[in-house]
Design a protein around this motif. Sequence first.
Motif, PDB file in Angstrom:
ATOM      1  N   TYR A 270       0.850  -1.134   0.058  1.00 30.12           N
ATOM      2  CA  TYR A 270      -0.001   0.009   0.095  1.00 30.12           C
ATOM      3  C   TYR A 270       0.742   1.319   0.054  1.00 30.12           C
ATOM      4  N   ASP A 271       0.450   2.369  -0.584  1.00 34.33           N
ATOM      5  CA  ASP A 271       0.972   3.569  -0.612  1.00 34.33           C
ATOM      6  C   ASP A 271       0.893   4.393   0.827  1.00 34.33           C
ATOM      7  N   HIS A 272       1.881   4.466   1.704  1.00 33.47           N
ATOM      8  CA  HIS A 272       1.526   4.987   2.936  1.00 33.47           C
ATOM      9  C   HIS A 272       2.351   6.487   2.970  1.00 33.47           C
ATOM     10  N   SER A 273       2.889   6.892   1.651  1.00 39.53           N
ATOM     11  CA  SER A 273       3.907   7.983   1.605  1.00 39.53           C
ATOM     12  C   SER A 273       3.066   9.337   2.284  1.00 39.53           C
TER      13      SER A 273
END
Length: 340
Positions: A270-273
């Motif tokens: 997942y994109d947690h940026s």
Amino acid sequence: MHVTVYSTFAFEPDFLSAAAAGRHRLHFVEEALTLATAERAAGSEAVAVFTNDDASAPVLARLAELGVRGVAVRAAGHDQVDLAAAQRLGLRVANVPEYSPYAIAEHAVALMLALNRQLRRADEQLRRFNFRLDQQLVGFDLHGKTVGIIGCGRIGGVLAGILHGFGCQLLGYDVQPDAALIHRYGLRYVPLAELCAHADIISLHAPLTPATRHLLGAEQLAACKPGAMLINTGRGGTLDTRAALAALRAGRLGYLGLDVYEHEKGLFFYDHSQQPAADPVLAELLTLPNVLVTGHQAFLTHEALSNIAATTVENLDAWAQQQPAPSELYPAEAAPLAQP
Ligand code: NAI
């Protein structure tokens, strides 16, 4: 069959739909399977799951209530599935035991080479048009180095072949030694402590079972050669990550390459940026120049994806005909160490 495919990556539907060739109705869902998302499987006879889906007993019980009869794991590792609970509930489970050991073994070598030859640092410098060579870019020849392979099965065996080609000396640690690796590559099976003491590079390829959880912990890392490189493309839980971080801080470990992380569930894929870093251990690891982390992508090759889709659909085809799948899993296989 109607099949709910959990944790679907954007690149998967094409492979799976091509393999199914219209024989199954595949419902692609991006979310991971959890107790909360189990409802999405209502109306499906089977679910297809990946490594970070939750197929623990309560989730399986909910799936069974909803009418699901089969769990097709789109991976080799199946530590996320409670096989005993599945059997009690009358759920069939199957995995993809072999889809491309080359993909994972080659990724392990990619991590070794990238760490050793400082490719990340070199690339960063070069993109700033800094072409200076300095001390920090000095690597070492793989030729002649000793590599310890923990878990010499399909992937560990392929890795042994690749590293034999590099001219490495090979040590192996496995509960079921494979004589072919001794004959082909001169691999020498040794106790774990001896492997740790003599290997310049250690690569983890054992499955995650109760017996392999933290197989490499503080004690083993303290026994490693100073400056050794550790690579884990197996399962995160086989390495005590806090102990690895402490060994890196102490200079005992020289390099760490991870494709798997013991707390990757809910984080990897997942994109947690846009969120603050929630995992201090991983956050600190990612600040270190001698650490390279990839997000469980070792399997990610065209060949592997195509084979995963083909075997998953073969498993579903068998279930549609009320037959056991070609790679059906039974509870005894959940604990390989209990087997003779
Ligand atoms: P495999 O079953 O062919 O080989 C595993 C080897 O580990 C066997 O030789 C077995 O005897 C050995 N082993 C089991 N328990 C052990 C213990 N306590 N100590 C030492 N050795 C032990 O499995 P394969 O296909 O080589 O895969 C290995 C692991 O790699 C999988 O279980 C999976 O978790 C991981 N994997 C990671 C991927 C990734 O994308 N990062 C993709 C595919 C697999």
